[in-house]
Design an enzyme around this catalytic site. Structure first.
Site, short mmCIF file in Angstrom:
data_model
loop_
_atom_site.label_atom_id
_atom_site.label_comp_id
_atom_site.label_asym_id
_atom_site.label_seq_id
_atom_site.Cartn_x
_atom_site.Cartn_y
_atom_site.Cartn_z
N GLU A 306 45.85 38.80 44.18
CA GLU A 306 44.70 39.47 44.36
C GLU A 306 43.46 38.45 45.07
O GLU A 306 42.38 38.37 44.76
CB GLU A 306 43.91 39.90 43.21
CG GLU A 306 44.70 41.06 42.45
CD GLU A 306 44.20 41.75 41.12
OE1 GLU A 306 43.47 40.64 40.45
OE2 GLU A 306 44.29 42.73 40.93
N ASP A 380 50.20 46.93 35.92
CA ASP A 380 48.81 46.11 35.44
C ASP A 380 48.22 46.85 34.36
O ASP A 380 47.07 47.59 34.59
CB ASP A 380 48.17 46.33 36.72
CG ASP A 380 46.71 45.40 36.53
OD1 ASP A 380 46.59 44.83 35.57
OD2 ASP A 380 45.74 45.39 37.60
N GLU A 408 40.73 47.76 29.36
CA GLU A 408 40.23 48.18 30.79
C GLU A 408 40.78 49.41 31.37
O GLU A 408 39.91 50.11 31.91
CB GLU A 408 41.02 47.10 31.50
CG GLU A 408 40.69 47.15 32.85
CD GLU A 408 41.49 46.32 33.94
OE1 GLU A 408 41.81 45.10 33.46
OE2 GLU A 408 41.56 46.39 35.14
C1 BDP Z 1 43.40 43.44 36.91
C2 BDP Z 1 42.12 43.35 36.54
C3 BDP Z 1 41.21 42.44 37.13
C4 BDP Z 1 42.00 41.03 36.68
C5 BDP Z 1 43.44 41.38 37.18
C6 BDP Z 1 44.29 40.08 36.58
O1 BDP Z 1 41.33 44.68 37.01
O2 BDP Z 1 40.09 42.25 36.81
O3 BDP Z 1 41.45 39.71 37.37
O4 BDP Z 1 43.93 42.30 36.45
O5 BDP Z 1 44.89 40.13 35.60
O6 BDP Z 1 43.84 44.40 35.74
O7 BDP Z 1 44.26 39.01 37.17
#
Ligand code: BDP
Length: 716
Positions: A306, A380, A408
Site C-alpha cells: 500500500e 484484508d 474496520e
Molecule cells: C487495511 C486498512 C489500512 C491498513 C492496512 C494494513 O484499511 O488502514 O493500513 O489494512 O493492515 O485493512 O496495513
C-alpha cells in the site's frame, strides 16, 4: 419533607454507586452477590501471606488488595497470617515458605510466565497456593485467582497449572503521532504524546492491568503506516515512559519502523538493506533505543505494501529487509514482526494470492528472530475469509498471526459482533500441513518447539472513550483476543461466558441470553454484509456500509465480486486463478470442487450462475437473498433478546446497547437492500414476495453518505 429528601439522596447515592460507564472493563470487583458463596470466599481469604519485594509483585499485591476489597470486603493489610489457613502467594525466591514447600521443584520447572493455583496442605492447614517461577507468573496467577471468584467458581480442591501456549502476545496499535488512530472508532490514542514523558496518566496502568489480566505481554505503540519520526530521540523518551508504566504488568513496548527511516531521519542517501552504512544506522538506532528501553520488544514492519517503502525499492527481498533489522536487534533479544500483508495499490490478477506468492519462496531465508506476520485471511480483515494459506506453507519460518480486533469491516463501533467466533474459526481451521489436525492454532504453537519463538498479534479497538472500545461489547473482543493468545484452543463459548460473568452477572438468567446474542452475532453480520463467500464490497473509503458498485481505475469492487449477467463470484479453481493451489490436499481439492466447497466460501472460490441449483434446492440468487434477509432477522432477534433484559441490566449499559442495536438494525437493512438491489441488476431475478421489499431504489442507497467520515476526521 426530610423523609423525601433522604430517599432522594439514597436514590442518588445508589445510582452513583452503580454507575456503569464501562471503564472498569471485565475487572469489575463488585461484591459477590450470593451470600453463602461470599461467606465461603471470605473464610478462604482470611489469611493472606504475600511478600511483595519487586515492582511486579507489588502490582500483583495491589490487584489482589483491590479485588479482595471489592469482591469480599476484606482488607488485605489486615490478613497477614495463615494461622487458620488462607492464601500463600509468591515465587520460591520471594517466599521462604514456598521455597521449602514440596512444590518448589515443580514451580521452578514452569514456563517463565506460567503459574499454579493449588489447594495444598501445609503444616496441617489447608492453604491455597498461588505460585510461579517468576514475578510476572505471580501476577497472572493473581488475576486468575480473582477471576475464579468473579466467575463464582469453587475454591475447593484447586489443581490449576497454566502456561501460555504462545510466547509473544501483542497488541498492534495503529496510533498516529498526531493523536488519531487509523481505523480506530473509540476516540483518540491512549498515549498522551504531548504530556509524555512527564505526565504518566493513571490510565496507562489501567490499560496494562486489563492486558495483563488476559495475558497480553506486548504493545506496538504506533501505526504500521509508520512515521520515521517515532524513532527520533524526542519520541523514544515518550515511548520509554510508557514502557516504564507497563513494565510492572509484564508488557514490553515495540515500535513500527519505517523502512526509509535511514534516509528520512538519518540523512543517508539510501535505505538499501545491503548497504553497510544503512545496516550500521539500524544497529546504532537499536543500541540507542535499548539505552532508553532496556526490554524493548522490537520492530513491526509494513514494507512494500500500500505504498509503504521497503527492500523491493532497491531490488532486494523481504528477507533482506527483515534480516537487516533482525541483526540490529539480535544482541538485545529483540524480534522483528515482518508483515505478509503485501499488495501494491495497482490492480493485481488475484490479490488473494499475493502474500503467498511473495513469501513462500522465502521460507527458510529469515533470521531466527524474525516472524513473518500474515493476517488471518489472505485479503484484508473481511467479515469472513478462509485462513491465510501461508499458515500451511512456512515450516522453516516462524509465523505470527495478525487478527483485527477493531471492527474496520464489521460496522465499526456501532455493531455488536462477537469476534471470539471469528478468531476461533481461523485458529481451528485445518491447514493439513503435517496431515490432518494441523490447525492454524497448532501451527502457531509448534513454532515454539521448532524455532524457539511463537507469537500472535491483534489490532486493538481501544481509544480514549470512557468505556475504552466505543461499543461496550467491543470489550469482549479485546478479552477474547487476549484469552486466545494465551490459549489458542479456547472456545468462544468458554470465553464469552467468562466475559459475561465478569462484565454483567453470574446469574444464568442473564448469562444465557447475552451469550446467545454474542454467539449468533458474527454469523448475523456475515449474512447481512457478505454471505456465501462474498467479500470486499464495503464502502471503499470508510469500510462501513455497502458499496459493491464502486468502480474506478485504481480500485474496483468488481475485481472482488465480478458480478455480471452470467453470474457472480471469482473463479479461483484450478481452471481459474488457482488460488486453491495454495492450500494442501485434501483441502485444495475440496475447495476446488463446487460440490464440496464449504458453502460459506462458495463465491470466494467459485464463479456461479445466478440460477445454479444449490444443495438446499434454492437457486443461488434465492439463497443469497435468504442469507441477506436472515442477517437482518438475526439482528432483530438480538434486539428482542436484549430488550427482554431491561429489568436485569443497569440502565446505563442497557440503553447504550439497545440504541446501538437499533443503529445496527438500520445499517443491516442498508447493507441488505443496497447489495441485493445492486446484484439484482445482473441477476434480473425478483426478491421473492414473501420478504419485505426494499423501501428505496438502488440510487438512493448509492447516494447515502456515510454519516461521519472517519477517514476525514481521524487521519487526514
Ligand atoms: C487495511 C486498512 C489500512 C491498513 C492496512 C494494513 O484499511 O488502514 O493500513 O489494512 O493492515 O485493512 O496495513
Amino acid at each position: 419533607m426530610k423523609k423525601i429528601l433522604l430517599s432522594f439522596l439514597i436514590l442518588c447515592f445508589t445510582h452513583l454507586a452503580f454507575a456503569e460507564d464501562g471503564y472498569e472493563l471485565w475487572l469489575r470487583y463488585h461484591k459477590i452477590e450470593n451470600p453463602s458463596l461470599l461467606q465461603k470466599y471470605q473464610s478462604r481469604n482470611k489469611g493472606v501471606v504475600f511478600t511483595a519485594n519487586s515492582d511486579r509483585l507489588k502490582a500483583a499485591k495491589k490487584e489482589l488488595a483491590l479485588g479482595l476489597k471489592g469482591l469480599l470486603d476484606i482488607d488485605l493489610a489486615d490478613s497477614q497470617n495463615l494461622t487458620s489457613g488462607g492464601v500463600l502467594i509468591g515465587t520460591p525466591e520471594s517466599s521462604g515458605l514456598i521455597a521449602q514447600s514440596g512444590y518448589a521443584k515443580e514451580i521452578n520447572g514452569l514456563d517463565p510466565e506460567g503459574y499454579i493455583i493449588r489447594t495444598v496442605n501445609i503444616d496441617g492447614k489447608q492453604i491455597t497456593l498461588v505460585a510461579a517461577k517468576t514475578d510476572i507468573g505471580v501476577l497472572y496467577g493473581v488475576f486468575h485467582y480473582l477471576r475464579l471468584m468473579q466467575t463464582n467458581q469453587s475454591l475447593d480442591k484447586l489443581a490449576i497449572t497454566e502456561e501460555p501456549k504462545l510466547q509473544l502476545r501483542v497488541l498492534d496499535h495503529w496510533d498516529n503521532l498526531n493523536g488519531t488512530i487509523e481505523r480506530g472508532y473509540a476516540g483518540y490514542t491512549l498515549w498522551d504524546w504531548a504530556r509524555l514523558p512527564n505526565y504518566k496518566s493513571p490510565r496507562y496502568t489501567d490499560y496494562a492491568r486489563a492486558n495483563a489480566s488476559i495475558g497480553i505481554n506486548g504493545a506496538v505503540l504506533n501505526n504500521v503506516n509508520a512515521n520515521a519520526k517515532s524513532l527520533r530521540v524526542e519520541w523514544l523518551i515518550k515511548a520509554a515512559a510508557l514502557a516504564d508504566a507497563f513494565r510492572p504488568y509484564g508488557i514490553r513496548v515495540y515500535l513500527t519502523a519505517r523502512f526509509s527511516a535511514p534516509k528520512e531521519i538519518g540523512g543517508l542517501p539510501t535505505a538499501d538493506p545491503l548497504d553497510p552504512q544503512v545496516r550500521q544506522w539500524w544497529k546504532d538506532k537499536a543500541k540507542e533505543i535499548y539505552g532508553y528501553i532496556p526490554d524493548f520488544g522490537g520492530f513491526l514492519v509494513k514494507a512494500n505494501s500500500e505504498g509503504q517503502p521497503g527492500p523491493q525499492d532497491y531490488g532486494r527481498t523481504h528477507a533482506d529487509g527483515a534480516n537487516m533489522m533482525a541483526e540490529a536487534l539480535e544482541p538485545y533479544g529483540g524480534v522483528v514482526f515482518w508483515r505478509a500483508f503485501v499488495y501494491q495499490n495497482e490492480r493485481h490478477i488475484d490479490r488473494v494470492m499475493n502474500g503467498y506468492e511473495e513469501f513462500k519462496p522465502l521460507d527458510g531465508a529469515f533470521n531466527k528472530n524474525v516472524f513473518v506476520q500474515p493476517k488471518n485471511g489472505p485479503i484484508d480483515f473481511q467479515p469472513r475469509e478462509p485462513f491465510h494459506p501461508l499458515f500451511g506453507a512456512m515450516s522453516k519460518t516462524a509465523l505470527a498471526l495478525e487478527f483485527q480486533i477493531t471492527q474496520e469491516n464489521l460496522g465499526h463501533a456501532g455493531h455488536l459482533v462477537y469476534l471470539g467466533s471469528l478468531f476461533e474459526e481461523t485458529l481451528q481451521s485445518d491447514t493439513y500441513e503435517n496431515g490432518k489436525g494441523s490447525t492454524v492454532s497448532k501451527v502457531l504453537q509448534n513454532y515454539k518447539k521448532t524455532h524457539g519463538i511463537s507469537g500472535i498479534a491483534g489490532v486493538p479497538n481501544t481509544g480514549t472513550d470512557l468505556n475504552w472500545t466505543g461499543h461496550l461489547f467491543g470489550q469482549a473482543n479485546w478479552h477474547a483476543f487476549g484469552r486466545l493468545a494465551w490459549n489458542p484452543d479456547m472456545t468462544s463459548e468458554e470465553m464469552s461466558e467468562e466475559w459475561i460473568r465478569m462484565t454483567f452477572s453470574n446469574d444464568k438468567k442473564i448469562i444465557d441470553p447475552i451469550q446467545k446474542i454474542m454467539l449468533m452475532s458474527r454469523e448475523a453480520a456475515v449474512n447481512y454484509m457478505t454471505p456465501l463467500g462474498l467479500n470486499h464490497i464495503m464502502n471503499y473509503d470508510t469500510h462501513n456500509g455497502p458499496e459493491p458498485w464502486h468502480d474506478d481505475p485504481v480500485w474496483s469492487a468488481f475485481d472482488y465480486h465480478k458480478a455480471s449477467e452470467s453470474g457472480v463470484g471469482v473463479d479461483r479453481t484450478r481452471t481459474g486463478t488457482n488460488a486453491v493451489g495454495q492450500y494442501h490436499e485434501p483441502l485444495s481439492s475440496q475447495l476446488n470442487d463446487v460440490k464440496t466447497c464449504p458453502p460459506q466460501f462458495l463465491l470466494w472460490f467459485h464463479r456461479m450462475a445466478w440460477d445454479y441449483k444449490m444443495p438446499s434446492g434454492n437457486t443461488l440468487w434465492n439463497e443469497l437473498v435468504a442469507h441477506y434477509y436472515l442477517g437482518v432477522e438475526e439482528v432483530r432477534q438480538m434486539q428482542t433478546i436484549w430488550n427482554s433484559l431491561e429489568k436485569d441490566i443497569d440502565e446505563e449499559r442497557f440503553v447504550h446497547v439497545k440504541s446501538l442495536l437499533e443503529l445496527q438494525e438500520k445499517e443491516a437493512v442498508w447493507w441488505r437492500d443496497g447489495c441485493l438491489l445492486f446484484f439484482q441488476q445482473y441477476s434480473q431475478l425478483p426478491i421473492p414476495s414473501k420478504y419485505e421489499q426494499p423501501k428505496h431504489s438502488l440510487n438512493y442507497y448509492k447516494r447515502i453518505p456515510y454519516p461521519y467520515n472517519w477517514k476525514e476526521s481521524q487521519y487526514k
